[in-house]
Design an enzyme around this catalytic site. Structure first.
Site, PDB file in Angstrom:
ATOM      1  N   ASP A   1     -49.794   1.596  -4.786  1.00 17.98           N
ATOM      2  CA  ASP A   1     -51.177   1.613  -4.296  1.00 17.98           C
ATOM      3  C   ASP A   1     -51.532   3.013  -3.777  1.00 17.98           C
ATOM      4  O   ASP A   1     -52.631   3.510  -3.986  1.00 17.98           O
ATOM      5  CB  ASP A   1     -51.346   0.568  -3.185  1.00 17.98           C
ATOM      6  CG  ASP A   1     -50.842  -0.797  -3.645  1.00 17.98           C
ATOM      7  OD1 ASP A   1     -51.390  -1.328  -4.613  1.00 17.98           O
ATOM      8  OD2 ASP A   1     -49.864  -1.301  -3.054  1.00 17.98           O
TER       9      ASP A   1
ATOM     10  N   HIS B   1     -49.889  -5.685  -0.156  1.00 12.50           N
ATOM     11  CA  HIS B   1     -50.041  -5.345  -1.580  1.00 12.50           C
ATOM     12  C   HIS B   1     -50.772  -6.504  -2.267  1.00 12.50           C
ATOM     13  O   HIS B   1     -50.178  -7.342  -2.936  1.00 12.50           O
ATOM     14  CB  HIS B   1     -48.678  -5.098  -2.230  1.00 12.50           C
ATOM     15  CG  HIS B   1     -48.776  -4.920  -3.718  1.00 12.50           C
ATOM     16  ND1 HIS B   1     -49.382  -3.832  -4.294  1.00 12.50           N
ATOM     17  CD2 HIS B   1     -48.377  -5.710  -4.746  1.00 12.50           C
ATOM     18  CE1 HIS B   1     -49.345  -3.961  -5.611  1.00 12.50           C
ATOM     19  NE2 HIS B   1     -48.747  -5.089  -5.913  1.00 12.50           N
TER      20      HIS B   1
HETATM   21  P1  NAX Z   1     -40.943  -9.390 -15.769  1.00  6.00           P
HETATM   22  O1  NAX Z   1     -41.420 -10.794 -15.896  1.00  6.00           O
HETATM   23  O2  NAX Z   1     -40.976  -8.506 -16.966  1.00  6.00           O
HETATM   24  O3  NAX Z   1     -39.452  -9.399 -15.243  1.00  6.00           O
HETATM   25  C1  NAX Z   1     -39.060 -10.142 -14.134  1.00  6.00           C
HETATM   26  C2  NAX Z   1     -37.601 -10.445 -14.311  1.00  6.00           C
HETATM   27  O4  NAX Z   1     -37.135 -11.033 -13.107  1.00  6.00           O
HETATM   28  C3  NAX Z   1     -37.289 -11.448 -15.426  1.00  6.00           C
HETATM   29  O5  NAX Z   1     -36.354 -10.871 -16.323  1.00  6.00           O
HETATM   30  C4  NAX Z   1     -36.706 -12.649 -14.680  1.00  6.00           C
HETATM   31  O6  NAX Z   1     -35.687 -13.301 -15.419  1.00  6.00           O
HETATM   32  C5  NAX Z   1     -36.148 -11.986 -13.431  1.00  6.00           C
HETATM   33  N1  NAX Z   1     -35.941 -12.882 -12.287  1.00  6.00           N
HETATM   34  C6  NAX Z   1     -36.703 -13.910 -11.864  1.00  6.00           C
HETATM   35  N2  NAX Z   1     -36.135 -14.515 -10.799  1.00  6.00           N
HETATM   36  C7  NAX Z   1     -35.011 -13.823 -10.512  1.00  6.00           C
HETATM   37  C8  NAX Z   1     -33.984 -13.975  -9.552  1.00  6.00           C
HETATM   38  N3  NAX Z   1     -34.003 -14.967  -8.671  1.00  6.00           N
HETATM   39  N4  NAX Z   1     -32.972 -13.077  -9.547  1.00  6.00           N
HETATM   40  C9  NAX Z   1     -32.921 -12.099 -10.447  1.00  6.00           C
HETATM   41  N5  NAX Z   1     -33.849 -11.915 -11.418  1.00  6.00           N
HETATM   42  C10 NAX Z   1     -34.880 -12.770 -11.452  1.00  6.00           C
HETATM   43  O7  NAX Z   1     -41.769  -8.762 -14.556  1.00  6.00           O
HETATM   44  P2  NAX Z   1     -42.039  -7.232 -14.196  1.00  6.00           P
HETATM   45  O8  NAX Z   1     -43.220  -6.754 -14.936  1.00  6.00           O
HETATM   46  O9  NAX Z   1     -40.782  -6.467 -14.295  1.00  6.00           O
HETATM   47  O10 NAX Z   1     -42.503  -7.403 -12.663  1.00  6.00           O
HETATM   48  C11 NAX Z   1     -41.602  -7.831 -11.673  1.00  6.00           C
HETATM   49  C12 NAX Z   1     -42.298  -8.128 -10.376  1.00  6.00           C
HETATM   50  O11 NAX Z   1     -42.950  -6.968  -9.862  1.00  6.00           O
HETATM   51  C13 NAX Z   1     -43.395  -9.196 -10.460  1.00  6.00           C
HETATM   52  O12 NAX Z   1     -43.272 -10.074  -9.351  1.00  6.00           O
HETATM   53  C14 NAX Z   1     -44.667  -8.383 -10.320  1.00  6.00           C
HETATM   54  O13 NAX Z   1     -45.739  -9.158  -9.811  1.00  6.00           O
HETATM   55  C15 NAX Z   1     -44.228  -7.318  -9.364  1.00  6.00           C
HETATM   56  N6  NAX Z   1     -45.053  -6.103  -9.277  1.00  6.00           N
HETATM   57  C16 NAX Z   1     -45.155  -5.509  -8.065  1.00  6.00           C
HETATM   58  C17 NAX Z   1     -45.835  -4.328  -7.876  1.00  6.00           C
HETATM   59  C18 NAX Z   1     -45.920  -3.675  -6.535  1.00  6.00           C
HETATM   60  O14 NAX Z   1     -46.566  -2.645  -6.429  1.00  6.00           O
HETATM   61  N7  NAX Z   1     -45.300  -4.207  -5.476  1.00  6.00           N
HETATM   62  C19 NAX Z   1     -46.568  -3.693  -9.006  1.00  6.00           C
HETATM   63  C20 NAX Z   1     -46.064  -4.120 -10.350  1.00  6.00           C
HETATM   64  C21 NAX Z   1     -45.717  -5.578 -10.457  1.00  6.00           C
HETATM   65  O15 NAX Z   1     -46.902  -6.312 -10.618  1.00  6.00           O
END
Ligand code: NAX
Length: 333
Positions: free
Chosen positions: A168, A196
Site C-alpha cells: 500500500d 490492509h
Molecule cells: P495463491 O492462491 O496463488 O497461493 C496461495 C497458496 O497458499 C496456495 O498454493 C495454497 O495451497 C497455499 N496455502 C493455503 N493454506 C495454506 C496453509 N495453511 N499453509 C501453507 N500454505 C497454504 O495466492 P497468492 O496470489 O500467492 O496470494 C496469497 C495471499 O496473499 C492471499 O491471501 C492474498 O489475498 C494475499 N495478498 C496480500 C497482499 C498484501 O499486501 N498484504 C497483497 C497481495 C495479495 O492479495
C-alpha cells in the site's frame, strides 16, 4: 532436503520459511530471497517451502526450478506440509498462504477459516522458530492473521510479528510519482495508516517531495477523491486489468519490508503494520499500519505527530474495523 554445496561464503545460512510456496506471490518472492535481495549479497540462505498436502507436488516443482536456477547464495531447499518441520529453526517466516474467501462466504467466515490456520502456525513458530525470528504475514486478512499468530505464539515477543502494508505504501509512492513527475525515492514521510483493506488511510499530511510539502503541490480534490480511494482499491484494479491478483508487486513489497527490518531505513519513514502499544489511540495489540523507521534490527513508530481533524476519523475507522476483526479472532482461541 535438497542441499547445494557452493563456495560463495562461509557464513551460516539464514533459514527462511515461505508458506503458500506453490502460489503466485511465492513464485516471485522465493527467487528474490535466494538472490540476496533481503539479507544482502554475501548472506547465504536456506529455504523451506511450506504448503498444504494438495499443493505439495506443485511446491516440489517450484523447488526443482529453484535448484535449476543455480543461485550462489542458495544453500538448500526443503519442501514440507508439516508445520513443525516447516518452522524449525527459522529466522524469517513469510506467511503468504491463506484461504481465500469462498463463494457465498462472509468476511467473518473467511476470518474464521484463516484464524485456524494462523493459530496453528503461531504455535509451531512458538515451539520451533529461532529466537530472533521475524514473521511477516502477507495472507489476508493480513493484519488480523498476524494478530492471531502472535497471540498463539505467547513466548515470542509480539513485536516480532508484522503484517504487510508496504505494498500500500509503495502504491502510494508510485501514484505520487506519476502525479508530480518525480522518482518514488524522492518522496519522504508518506504513511498508510490502519488495515490492509478498503478502510486504509494513505496519508499525505506530512509527505514531502525533495523536502517541500506535497500538500502544497496537489489539490485537495485529487487527494480525497482519487489518491486515497485508488490506493486503497488498487488490488481490485489490478485484478480487473490483469485478470489475476497482484503477485510480483506483493513479493517485491515483502522483500522491501524484511530487508528494511533487518538492514534499517537510515532515518527514512516507511509503513509497517505491527502490534500497537497504544500509539495514536490504537488499542494495544491490534496490528496496525503506522509510520516507522528501521533502526538496529527493530522498528520504531514515529511518535508525537500532530493528528488533525481530517486524519482522526480516518484513523478511527481503521481502529473500529480491526477491533471488530479481533472480536471474531478472540472467539476462536
Ligand atoms: P495463491 O492462491 O496463488 O497461493 C496461495 C497458496 O497458499 C496456495 O498454493 C495454497 O495451497 C497455499 N496455502 C493455503 N493454506 C495454506 C496453509 N495453511 N499453509 C501453507 N500454505 C497454504 O495466492 P497468492 O496470489 O500467492 O496470494 C496469497 C495471499 O496473499 C492471499 O491471501 C492474498 O489475498 C494475499 N495478498 C496480500 C497482499 C498484501 O499486501 N498484504 C497483497 C497481495 C495479495 O492479495
Amino acid at each position: 532436503m535438497t542441499a547445494f554445496a557452493t563456495s560463495s561464503s562461509a557464513k551460516t545460512p539464514v533459514k527462511v520459511t515461505v508458506t503458500g510456496a506453490a502460489g503466485n506471490i511465492a513464485y516471485s518472492l522465493l527467487w528474490r530471497v535466494a538472490a540476496g535481495d533481503v539479507f544482502g549479497p554475501d548472506q547465504p540462505v536456506e529455504l523451506t517451502l511450506l504448503e498444504i498436502p494438495d499443493a505439495m507436488q506443485a511446491a516440489e516443482g517450484t523447488a526443482m526450478e529453484l535448484a535449476d536456477s543455480a543461485m550462489p547464495l542458495l544453500k538448500g531447499v526443503n519442501v514440507t506440509d508439516n508445520q513443525r518441520a516447516g518452522f524449525e529453526g527459522t529466522n524469517a517466516a513469510f506467511l503468504v498462504g491463506a484461504k481465500p474467501r469462498g463463494k457465498g462466504e462472509s468476511r467473518s467466515d473467511m476470518l474464521e477459516a484463516n484464524g485456524r490456520i494462523f493459530i496453528e502456525q503461531g504455535k509451531a513458530l512458538n515451539d520451533g522458530a529461532a529466537q530472533d525470528v521475524r514473521v511477516l504475514v502477507v495472507g489476508n486478512p493480513a493484519n488480523t492473521n498476524a494478530y492471531i499468530a502472535s497471540k498463539a505464539a505467547g513466548d515470542v515477543p509480539a513485536e516480532q510479528f508484522n503484517a504487510l502494508m508496504r505494498l500500500d505504501h509503495n502504491r502510494s509512492l508510485s501514484m505520487l510519482s506519476q502525479k508530480l513527475d518525480a522518482a518514488p525515492e524522492e518522496f519522504s514521510r508518506v504513511v498508510v495508516w490502519g488495515n490492509h483493506s478498503d478502510t486504509q488511510f494513505p496519508d499525505l499530511t506530512y509527505a514531502q517531495l525533495r523536502g517541500e510539502n506535497v500538500s502544497d503541490q496537489i489539490d485537495q480534490n485529487w487527494y480525497t477523491e482519487e489518491f486515497i480511494p485508488r490506493v486503497a482499491k488498487r488490488g481490485a484494479e489490478i485484478i480487473e486489468v490483469r485478470g489475476k491478483s497482484s503477485a510480483a508487486s506483493a513479493a517485491s513489497a515483502a522483500v522491501d519490508h524484511i530487508r528494511d527490518w533487518v538492514q534499517g531505513t537510515d532515518g527514512r519513514w516507511t509503513t509497517v503494520a505491527l502490534p500497537s502499544t497504544g500509539e495514536y489511540g490504537v488499542d494495544e495489540g491490534l496490528v496496525f499500519g503506522f509510520p516507522v523507521i528501521g533502526v538496529g534490527g527493530k522498528w520504531q513508530v514515529v511518535e508525537d505527530l500532530e493528528i488533525n481533524d481530517f486524519q482522526r476519523p480516518r484513523i478511527d475507522a481503521n481502529i473500529e474495523a480491526l477491533r471488530e476483526e479481533a472480536k471474531v479472532a478472540d472467539a476462536l482461541s
